[in-house]
Design a protein around this motif. Structure first.
Motif, PDB file in Angstrom:
ATOM      1  N   THR A  35      55.260  32.178  11.289  1.00 38.23           N
ATOM      2  CA  THR A  35      55.095  31.548   9.975  1.00 38.23           C
ATOM      3  C   THR A  35      54.497  32.525   8.968  1.00 38.23           C
ATOM      4  O   THR A  35      54.962  32.629   7.823  1.00 38.23           O
ATOM      5  N   LYS A  84      54.596  23.615   7.227  1.00 35.28           N
ATOM      6  CA  LYS A  84      53.450  23.798   8.117  1.00 35.28           C
ATOM      7  C   LYS A  84      52.989  22.440   8.645  1.00 35.28           C
ATOM      8  O   LYS A  84      53.190  21.416   8.001  1.00 35.28           O
ATOM      9  N   SER A 117      57.074  24.561  11.392  1.00 37.72           N
ATOM     10  CA  SER A 117      55.959  25.027  12.221  1.00 37.72           C
ATOM     11  C   SER A 117      55.323  23.804  12.874  1.00 37.72           C
ATOM     12  O   SER A 117      54.487  23.122  12.280  1.00 37.72           O
TER      13      SER A 117
END
Length: 340
Positions: A35, A84, A117
């Motif tokens: 990431t 995320k 993620s």
């Protein structure tokens, strides 16, 4: 297509990009590494303003996300969209949101690099959704490294720091820190600052700079239990109870069960070679003697009884026949392991 985290990182560094990445699992080190590289290295600074989008799973829905994903980049070859904490995204858990994503995977925007993620958890591998993701995305399942894999990881990371490390020092690093890759890499990076390029990290250096500064951890608890050191074991459990976010009880139980499983194998084997014993209990030969010493402190009968105690503690931690908190259960378990 399934790929290893290491291969994905290598491809990203070589400029080999794919439209969609789904990165999931317990080992957050690799998820963060992928990431962070995508967020910081793929686009030039002047391209990021219009072409880098970072959202958090809890705050976004699939329809809005895909609207962003489908747009064209501005003044750059591609745009990067990162989700995320994707494990908190509700639409990844319901059929409508899943279908929207699957529809996108059939008609992707090739100028977009989309990364999910998905930390700590994994999508149910038996589901149709998971199988479709594995087929249509770069699908990365980041599992915790086993004890045998950690020294190889440590040596590889040290090499990137332009250093080398002895075999024993690599195993000592693992012993002191455990299998937390973020902590391992942080400690080694701090250590590299004080060493000139080309230096070798020895066991003496690890003991001085990592061993003396380490906080108590589950592997140190294992060592104390192996030595039948009740005072130290109780102290470690008490310290762990002060930081339940970092030290949850169930993983500790797993480590203790694995310890006595190894002692059971040693009690029953007729093998005498340290190398072959190491293979049987899946540890490095450096540490076989410690386990052999532990078999002298715990008889076969005590080993079997302790495995029963650990199983009972596991049930209690899962809420079965228990009116104690987790670390009261652990304190009682440690006492039983050494006194009954």
């Amino acid at each position: 297509m399934s790929q290893s985290a290491e291969r994905v990182l290598q491809e990203l560094q070589k400029g080999i990009f794919h439209p969609v990445y789904f990165v999931q699992g317990e080992e957050t080190y690799y998820i963060d590494a992928i990431t962070e590289y995508a967020e910081n290295q793929i686009l030039h600074l002047e391209e990021k303003g219009f072409n880098l989008t970072v959202v958090y799973g809890k705050e976004c829905n699939m329809a809005t996300l895909l609207t962003q994903v489908r747009r064209f980049p501005m003044g750059a070859a591609r745009q990067v969209v990162i989700v995320k904490e994707a494990q908190e995204m509700a639409d990844l858990k319901n059929a409508t949101g899943q279908q929207l994503l699957l529809n996108y995977l059939e008609h992707i925007q090739p100028a977009t690099l989309l990364i999910f993620s998905h930390k700590y958890k994994t999508i149910d591998g038996r589901s149709t959704f998971s199988k479709a993701l594995e087929k249509k995305t770069v699908f990365v399942n980041c599992k915790k490294l086993s004890d045998h894999q950690l020294p190889t990881f440590i040596k590889s990371f040290v090499k990137k720091l332009q250093l080398t490390i002895t075999e024993k020092a690599a195993w000592m690093t693992q012993e002191f820190i455990g299998n937390n890759l973020n902590r391992i890499t942080n400690e080694l990076q701090k250590l590299s600052i004080s060493l000139p390029a080309g230096s070798t990290i020895t066991d003496e250096i690890v003991e001085r700079y990592i061993g003396l500064q380490r906080p108590f951890n589950v592997f140190e608890l294992q060592k104390a239990v192996m030595q039948k050191n009740y005072a130290k074991s109780y102290q470690i459990i008490s310290i762990c109870s002060l930081n339940i976010k970092e030290h949850t009880a169930l993983p500790i139980v797993t480590v203790l069960y694995n310890l006595f499983s190894k002692l059971l194998i040693l009690h029953q084997t007729k093998e005498a070679s340290p190398t072959k014993l190491a293979q049987q209990i899946e540890v490095n030969p450096y540490f076989v003697q410690g386990y052999l010493d532990a078999t002298k402190k715990y008889s076969l009968q005590q080993t079997l009884q302790n495995m029963t105690y650990i199983h009972q503690a596991d049930l209690q931690l899962k809420g079965i026949n228990c009116n104690m908190n987790d670390f009261q259960v652990m304190q009682e378990l440690v006492f039983k392991l050494m006194h009954e």
